[in-house]
Design a protein around this motif. Structure first.
Motif, PDB file in Angstrom:
ATOM      1  N   LEU A   1      29.266  27.926 -42.557  1.00 33.48           N
ATOM      2  CA  LEU A   1      29.061  28.944 -43.589  1.00 33.48           C
ATOM      3  C   LEU A   1      30.175  29.983 -43.502  1.00 33.48           C
ATOM      4  CD1 LEU A   1      25.214  29.695 -43.371  1.00 33.48           C
ATOM      5  CD2 LEU A   1      26.372  28.024 -44.792  1.00 33.48           C
ATOM      6  N   SER A   2      30.459  30.638 -44.619  1.00 29.83           N
ATOM      7  CA  SER A   2      31.423  31.732 -44.577  1.00 29.83           C
ATOM      8  C   SER A   2      30.792  32.897 -43.808  1.00 29.83           C
ATOM      9  CB  SER A   2      31.767  32.195 -45.995  1.00 29.83           C
ATOM     10  OG  SER A   2      30.647  32.878 -46.570  1.00 29.83           O
ATOM     11  N   LEU A   3      31.626  33.848 -43.385  1.00 28.87           N
ATOM     12  CA  LEU A   3      31.095  35.007 -42.653  1.00 28.87           C
ATOM     13  C   LEU A   3      30.149  35.825 -43.528  1.00 28.87           C
ATOM     14  CD1 LEU A   3      34.251  36.204 -40.677  1.00 28.87           C
ATOM     15  CD2 LEU A   3      32.154  35.247 -39.723  1.00 28.87           C
ATOM     16  N   GLY A   4      30.447  35.887 -44.816  1.00 29.29           N
ATOM     17  CA  GLY A   4      29.553  36.595 -45.729  1.00 29.29           C
ATOM     18  C   GLY A   4      28.198  35.912 -45.815  1.00 29.29           C
ATOM     19  N   GLU A   5      28.195  34.576 -45.937  1.00 31.78           N
ATOM     20  CA  GLU A   5      26.931  33.825 -45.995  1.00 31.78           C
ATOM     21  C   GLU A   5      26.185  33.942 -44.668  1.00 31.78           C
ATOM     22  OE1 GLU A   5      28.242  30.242 -49.059  1.00 31.78           O
ATOM     23  OE2 GLU A   5      28.797  30.139 -46.943  1.00 31.78           O
ATOM     24  N   ALA A   6      26.947  33.914 -43.578  1.00 29.90           N
ATOM     25  CA  ALA A   6      26.319  34.031 -42.257  1.00 29.90           C
ATOM     26  C   ALA A   6      25.619  35.375 -42.106  1.00 29.90           C
ATOM     27  CB  ALA A   6      27.368  33.855 -41.157  1.00 29.90           C
ATOM     28  N   ASP A   7      26.222  36.425 -42.660  1.00 28.40           N
ATOM     29  CA  ASP A   7      25.599  37.753 -42.569  1.00 28.40           C
ATOM     30  C   ASP A   7      24.351  37.829 -43.433  1.00 28.40           C
ATOM     31  OD1 ASP A   7      25.998  40.342 -41.241  1.00 28.40           O
ATOM     32  OD2 ASP A   7      25.993  41.126 -43.291  1.00 28.40           O
ATOM     33  N   VAL A   8      24.358  37.169 -44.592  1.00 29.32           N
ATOM     34  CA  VAL A   8      23.140  37.087 -45.417  1.00 29.32           C
ATOM     35  C   VAL A   8      22.036  36.400 -44.624  1.00 29.32           C
ATOM     36  CG1 VAL A   8      22.102  36.001 -47.456  1.00 29.32           C
ATOM     37  CG2 VAL A   8      24.330  37.122 -47.640  1.00 29.32           C
ATOM     38  N   LEU A   9      22.411  35.352 -43.900  1.00 28.43           N
ATOM     39  CA  LEU A   9      21.438  34.629 -43.085  1.00 28.43           C
ATOM     40  C   LEU A   9      20.858  35.524 -42.002  1.00 28.43           C
ATOM     41  CD1 LEU A   9      20.233  31.782 -42.612  1.00 28.43           C
ATOM     42  CD2 LEU A   9      22.059  31.402 -40.967  1.00 28.43           C
ATOM     43  N   ARG A  10      21.722  36.273 -41.322  1.00 31.10           N
ATOM     44  CA  ARG A  10      21.247  37.177 -40.267  1.00 31.10           C
ATOM     45  C   ARG A  10      20.285  38.213 -40.830  1.00 31.10           C
ATOM     46  NH1 ARG A  10      21.957  42.099 -39.292  1.00 31.10           N
ATOM     47  NH2 ARG A  10      23.581  42.311 -40.861  1.00 31.10           N
ATOM     48  N   ARG A  11      20.672  38.843 -41.945  1.00 35.19           N
ATOM     49  CA  ARG A  11      19.813  39.867 -42.544  1.00 35.19           C
ATOM     50  C   ARG A  11      18.525  39.254 -43.070  1.00 35.19           C
ATOM     51  NH1 ARG A  11      22.157  42.315 -47.166  1.00 35.19           N
ATOM     52  NH2 ARG A  11      20.967  44.202 -46.817  1.00 35.19           N
TER      53      ARG A  11
ATOM     54  N   TYR B   1      21.914  36.701 -28.439  1.00 36.72           N
ATOM     55  CA  TYR B   1      22.169  37.932 -29.179  1.00 36.72           C
ATOM     56  C   TYR B   1      22.127  37.686 -30.681  1.00 36.72           C
ATOM     57  CZ  TYR B   1      23.964  39.202 -24.580  1.00 36.72           C
ATOM     58  OH  TYR B   1      24.081  39.428 -23.226  1.00 36.72           O
ATOM     59  N   GLN B   2      21.933  38.754 -31.427  1.00 35.04           N
ATOM     60  CA  GLN B   2      21.837  38.648 -32.880  1.00 35.04           C
ATOM     61  C   GLN B   2      23.109  38.068 -33.488  1.00 35.04           C
ATOM     62  OE1 GLN B   2      21.519  42.099 -35.709  1.00 35.04           O
ATOM     63  NE2 GLN B   2      19.347  41.842 -35.250  1.00 35.04           N
ATOM     64  N   GLU B   3      24.258  38.442 -32.931  1.00 29.37           N
ATOM     65  CA  GLU B   3      25.504  37.931 -33.497  1.00 29.37           C
ATOM     66  C   GLU B   3      25.657  36.425 -33.290  1.00 29.37           C
ATOM     67  OE1 GLU B   3      27.046  40.737 -30.195  1.00 29.37           O
ATOM     68  OE2 GLU B   3      25.180  40.465 -31.294  1.00 29.37           O
ATOM     69  N   ASP B   4      24.862  35.858 -32.378  1.00 25.39           N
ATOM     70  CA  ASP B   4      24.914  34.412 -32.182  1.00 25.39           C
ATOM     71  C   ASP B   4      24.503  33.672 -33.451  1.00 25.39           C
ATOM     72  OD1 ASP B   4      25.765  34.826 -29.614  1.00 25.39           O
ATOM     73  OD2 ASP B   4      23.792  34.574 -28.703  1.00 25.39           O
ATOM     74  N   VAL B   5      23.651  34.306 -34.267  1.00 26.12           N
ATOM     75  CA  VAL B   5      23.273  33.705 -35.554  1.00 26.12           C
ATOM     76  C   VAL B   5      24.511  33.557 -36.422  1.00 26.12           C
ATOM     77  CG1 VAL B   5      21.923  34.028 -37.658  1.00 26.12           C
ATOM     78  CG2 VAL B   5      20.960  34.676 -35.470  1.00 26.12           C
ATOM     79  N   ILE B   6      25.344  34.614 -36.457  1.00 27.73           N
ATOM     80  CA  ILE B   6      26.569  34.556 -37.258  1.00 27.73           C
ATOM     81  C   ILE B   6      27.497  33.483 -36.717  1.00 27.73           C
ATOM     82  CG2 ILE B   6      28.608  35.856 -37.985  1.00 27.73           C
ATOM     83  CD1 ILE B   6      26.922  38.385 -37.847  1.00 27.73           C
ATOM     84  N   LYS B   7      27.654  33.436 -35.386  1.00 25.57           N
ATOM     85  CA  LYS B   7      28.544  32.435 -34.775  1.00 25.57           C
ATOM     86  C   LYS B   7      28.090  31.015 -35.099  1.00 25.57           C
ATOM     87  CE  LYS B   7      29.904  35.197 -30.725  1.00 25.57           C
ATOM     88  NZ  LYS B   7      29.832  35.292 -29.259  1.00 25.57           N
ATOM     89  N   VAL B   8      26.789  30.751 -34.916  1.00 27.27           N
ATOM     90  CA  VAL B   8      26.260  29.410 -35.159  1.00 27.27           C
ATOM     91  C   VAL B   8      26.397  29.049 -36.633  1.00 27.27           C
ATOM     92  CG1 VAL B   8      24.151  28.016 -35.174  1.00 27.27           C
ATOM     93  CG2 VAL B   8      24.710  29.416 -33.187  1.00 27.27           C
ATOM     94  N   ALA B   9      26.046  29.986 -37.517  1.00 27.04           N
ATOM     95  CA  ALA B   9      26.135  29.712 -38.948  1.00 27.04           C
ATOM     96  C   ALA B   9      27.585  29.448 -39.367  1.00 27.04           C
ATOM     97  CB  ALA B   9      25.566  30.888 -39.734  1.00 27.04           C
ATOM     98  N   HIS B  10      28.521  30.197 -38.781  1.00 29.53           N
ATOM     99  CA  HIS B  10      29.925  30.093 -39.188  1.00 29.53           C
ATOM    100  C   HIS B  10      30.609  28.878 -38.560  1.00 29.53           C
ATOM    101  CE1 HIS B  10      33.769  31.380 -40.648  1.00 29.53           C
ATOM    102  NE2 HIS B  10      34.265  31.628 -39.446  1.00 29.53           N
TER     103      HIS B  10
END
Length: 1002
Positions: free
Chosen positions: A629-639, A615-624
């Motif tokens: 990475l911070s959640l903010g940085e993880a969201d930049v990565l996802r976008r 799932y797309q949120e897995d990018v945030i989980k893996v990054a964080h």
């Protein structure tokens, strides 16, 4: 000192991007620069955003022109002035008005008239904010003009459109494309001056040294211009701030709606502390982030849809929200699915969650109109259609006068550059330069902006054929400035559900009242529906009908809702591309493999998917969790994984930090880059889990209808544009489900298909040569005065040409008369050949002669070929048309018994997918129907695909090995040939007796 600069958003005129223009300004020692694109504001916001990176003060304006003829330049003193300019341009664009002189009386904008446009009469009425522009070219004329006396009104107006000769050549080509003429025929009046270039500031000052007052006027004018838009990370949303008019009322309403809806939404389970805790956590954050009005506006939209009886599906990252679930924006329960909260919202995420709301394609227009009528400051979101490689080569080929064959060759890429002539090389050279430039403005697929300030505060708008004001900028820059879109989309799946219910209402009276199509909880536990999923009997069903999905369902042995949610995301291109689809299947079938192969951190953060990013949120989980990475940085990565964000500097910084953090954690390089490759390959294509769950809800609704009302559902599928397959195969599916198929009939058929019990009468829409006005007249007369009793009765009531009538007769639309179609054709010709076609039916029945018509008959074979000609498919089995009958009776039923053995089998082609291996070689996956109507699948690996080709519709004979991959049976083709049909008996010289013997008269 430059107040008239263009980017390539001066469409089919300019040649520079915003960044290239700013870089040019920095190279020439400029401290401030005015962007004034021609009748366009697309680059404005991004120009302001990027200017600070180059240390340049941005100024915004518009170059107002009719075609290439400049009338005046408007420069905004401030944001209010920019809004004034946008208001004026939008009015001209919406009403397609010509620009005229004098300019409107702007309160907060300057007006600069070109030197050659100023007249003596105009000078007498000059306003305080109006000036005269003098270019380098005009300097030669100035000493001889009485305009030199207007010292305080003269400013430098040296337009900037190019960097060099190459840019100018590209400009000429763009002008030729815009005028659709050969480059050699392009008049000079359609070109800019070749000297529209930027000089170093010192050179410009030197050129105007004799007229120092012009330089001072220009600097004073530019110094008095100041424009500001907030692009900071903590910028406030620019959407409509409140729903009810003040924040406290909005918050109170949201709380009230949530607590009222809680019991209804959770009537199947107790409302416990988990639910209440999640709800309170979301409400607190929604208030803190200022997203209350955003949720309420979405609630308003779906509430109106519900009041109108419109079907909709709410999806996107917002589907991870319990507030959205309670407000009925979505039908996905985040508690049941354990949806990742931080994909929906977190304190570091500036933009609100996405809500993509799908409506039926029939209802979307009504919903769009409602939004424009209901809220202030509404517009559609724009997008740019850019010049793509093949398209620009075709355009340039025409401009250079190349013949079509040479253009086709250049587009194919099958050439040696050294063998091309000079023109061919020029096409490729300038094609590479123009590629990616904006070509024209278009409309975002579903984005609507609802803003606090007037839309023209940010951009001018144009009026596309849809008839709604549309911004000049796209979603990327909209989000940068704090404008977040509402996605109002359309799909045919919802229309299929709506229409099925309508068909049930008239075809099975009384059954409709017992159906609650929104009782998803009941559908999820229905064994009949889950059996359809398990056996992949999903043709026509939303998102689960394709061969690839059917294959995946079988490999995963999916037999429940949660399995379907996962499959909906696994099927997306990114997971397959990363190689993780296969790995997921292996781990799903053998959970020990996950423990052996998955990194412990990956398995701990994604246990449900065996440590595989699905799932797309897995990018945030893996990054964080994995990369720190911070959640903010993880969201930049996802976008950043999709579209234009990927090239942004902030994305590159986050990518670098991802790698650096992993190195600091002690992960080895192979693991780091393996994980990064997975993230990079699929994040832009994956679904959020809530999004997949929303799709799965609609899938279950359609599966319910197919399970319990299969024929009604297939008719609705056909009437709403089908789906993955062609109409022919949905008709075949309806037959397999028990329907009796009838060709169009003048007494039973409508434009779409119509069901009487289990009798399906095809619609007139399949008769490609039948005129719509004939159908409208036929139906109107039948509704008014009842069914037609004979051909003669029909001719008395409907005005029709012999050509149109023959189509109806040949397709058996008069079959109810019991008269052979050949005899009817004779009768039609004799009745109409001497009578002029009227535009209205006859007032009184004509007296008919009794013509003596020879005894004729039609064969089933003739009928089949007529259907093929008129509709593109036959109603009999295509196997009946073979010149040589099949030599065996093998079908799908025989695959399992022949596992790991070779089989000889015939199949009618349903669909074929051409794909490439990682080495770039071609291979094919084909789906076919066997002699018994069952579907089977084949694969042609590269060596076989290089030998054999699918040559369109028809029956193919295969010889290949039956293989099983994770329980999914298919045939690895060894040999293949297309079988011939019998010659068309309507034209072939065949003996009548032979025809009678093969296809006896019905």
């Amino acid at each position: 000192m430059y107040l008239n600069c263009h980017t390539y958003y001066s469409l089919r005129f300019g040649t520079l991007s915003e960044a290239e223009l700013l870089n040019l300004a920095r190279e020439n020692q400029l401290e401030q620069l005015a962007l004034t694109d021609i009748n366009n504001t697309s680059a404005g916001l991004n120009f302001v955003r990027k200017a600070q990176e180059f240390g340049i003060k941005p100024i915004l304006g518009i170059d107002f022109r009719n075609g290439v003829d400049q009338y005046f330049v408007g420069l905004a003193k401030n944001n209010e002035g920019y809004q004034e300019l946008n208001n004026f341009l939008s009015l001209q664009l919406h009403d397609q008005k010509k620009i005229t002189i004098p300019a409107p009386a702007f309160k907060n904008a300057f007006v600069i008239y070109p030197f050659n446009k100023v007249t003596q009469d105009q000078i007498a009425t000059f306003k305080k904010n109006e000036f005269i522009g003098v270019s380098l070219k005009d300097l030669r004329k100035l000493p001889f003009s009485n305009l030199k006396e207007l010292k305080d009104k003269l400013v430098v107006q040296q337009p900037v459109s190019f960097r060099d000769k190459r840019d100018f050549n590209a400009h000429r080509l763009l002008r030729a494309i815009d005028n659709n003429i050969l480059l050699s025929k392009l008049p000079k009046s359609e070109e800019a001056d070749p000297e529209e270039k930027m000089l170093p500031l010192a050179d410009l000052n030197s050129a105007f040294s004799e007229f120092d007052f012009i330089l001072k006027n220009t600097k004073r004018l530019l110094d008095s211009c100041n424009i500001y838009f907030d692009f900071s990370e903590d910028r406030k949303p620019q959407n409509l701030n409140t729903y009810l008019g003040d924040t406290s009322s909005d918050e109170a309403l949201l709380e009230k709606l949530c607590h009222e809806g809680l019991a209804e939404r959770y009537q199947h389970r107790a409302v416990d502390d988990v639910i209440l805790g999640r709800l309170q956590k979301e409400l607190d954050l929604i208030k803190k982030m200022g997203f209350v009005s955003y949720f309420l506006i979405n609630w308003d939209i779906i509430s109106h849809a519900r009041s109108q009886g419109f079907f909709y599906v709410g999806r996107g990252s917002g589907a991870n929200s319990i507030v959205a679930y309670i407000l009925r924006i979505t039908d996905v329960d985040p508690i049941e699915l354990d949806l990742y909260f931080e994909r929906f919202i977190n304190l570091y995420r500036v933009n609100p969650p996405d809500f993509d709301i799908d409506f039926s394609w029939k209802d979307r227009e009504a919903m769009t109109r409602y939004i424009f009528d209901r809220f202030p400051n509404v517009s559609l979101l724009g997008t740019y259609v850019t010049f793509q490689e093949k398209g620009v080569i075709r355009e340039l080929g025409k401009v250079f006068g190349l013949p079509k064959e040479e253009i086709d060759q250049l587009c194919s890429g099958k050439y040696q550059t050294s063998q091309l002539d000079e023109i061919g090389r020029l096409v490729l050279k300038y094609g590479a330069l123009i590629k990616g430039m904006p070509n024209y403005l278009s409309i975002h697929a579903g984005g609507i902006l609802i803003t606090e300030k007037p839309v023209h505060y940010f951009s001018a708008t144009h009026l596309p054929p849809k008839g709604y004001p549309t911004t000049h900028f796209d979603m990327v820059i909209a989000e940068d400035v704090g404008l977040y879109k509402f996605d109002i989309l359309s799909q045919r799946g919802l229309a299929k559900i709506e229409e099925t219910l309508r068909i049930i209402e008239y075809n099975q009276p009384g059954k409709r009242d017992s159906i609650d199509i929104h009782d998803i909880a009941k559908f999820k536990s229905d064994p009949i529906i889950n059996e359809l999923v398990k056996t992949a009997q999903c043709m026509g069903c939303f998102y689960v009908e394709s061969p690839a999905m059917r294959m995946l369902l079988k490999k995963l042995k999916v037999d429940n809702y949660l399995g379907l949610v996962a499959a909906s995301s696994i099927i997306r291109p990114g997971v397959a591309k990363s190689g993780m689809m296969r790995e997921y299947i292996l781990r799903h079938r053998d959970t020990k493999r996950a423990e052996e192969r998955a990194h412990p951190v990956m398995l701990s953060i994604m246990p449900e998917t065996y440590g595989v990013m699905v799932y797309q949120e897995d990018v945030i989980k893996v990054a964080h969790y994995f990369a720190g990475l911070s959640l903010g940085e993880a969201d930049v990565l996802r976008r950043g994984m999709s579209g234009k964000f990927r090239s942004r500097d902030e994305f590159q910084k986050v990518k670098d930090k991802f790698v650096d953090n992993c190195l600091k954690k002690g992960y080895d390089d192979k693991l780091i880059f393996e994980i990064w490759d997975q993230v990079a390959s699929f994040a832009g294509y994956a679904f959020a889990k809530g999004h997949s769950a929303s799709y799965a809800v609609e899938s279950y609704q359609t599966l319910f209808l197919k399970a319990y009302f299969p024929i009604e559902y297939m008719v609705a599928v056909l009437n709403n544009g089908g789906g993955f397959y062609s109409a022919e195969f949905y008709i075949h599916e309806a037959r397999m489900l028990g329907a009796t198929i009838h060709s169009p009939c003048i007494n039973k058929s409508f434009m779409g298909n119509y069901l009487y019990g289990k009798k399906l009468y095809l619609g007139y829409m399949y008769l490609r040569e039948l005129e719509e006005r004939v159908v409208e007249q036929l139906l109107k007369e039948r509704k008014t005065n009842g069914e037609y009793t004979s051909l003669t009765n029909f001719l008395d009531r409907v005005s029709i040409s012999i050509e149109q009538l023959s189509i109806l007769i040949r397709i058996d639309a008069f079959k109810f008369t019991g008269i052979n179609k050949h005899e009817l054709l004779w009768q039609a010709h004799l009745s109409l050949s001497k009578s002029p076609t009227l535009d209205h039916p006859k007032l009184f029945p004509a007296k008919h002669k009794n013509f003596k018509i020879p005894h004729l008959y039609a064969t089933n074979l003739e009928t089949a070929f007529t259907q093929l000609e008129l509709m593109g498919f036959t109603l009999c089995s295509p196997f009946e048309l073979l010149a040589k009958p099949p030599e065996n009776n093998n079908g799908k039923k025989d695959l399992e018994a022949n596992l790991d053995k070779n089989i000889d089998i015939y199949g009618y082609l349903v669909t074929v997918k051409n794909t490439r291996t990682h080495k770039g070689t071609r291979m094919n996956f084909a789906t076919l129907v066997d002699q018994f109507g069952e579907v089977f699948d084949t694969v042609l690996f590269p060596p076989i695909a290089a030998q054999y080709f699918f040559r369109g519709k028809g029956i193919y004979r295969f010889y290949g090995k039956v293989v099983s991959e994770f329980g999914f049976l298919s045939i690895e083709v060894i040999k293949m040939q297309k079988e011939d049909y019998i010659p068309d008996p309507r034209y072939a010289d065949l003996k009548t007796s032979s025809l009678k013997q093969q296809f006896p008269k019905k």
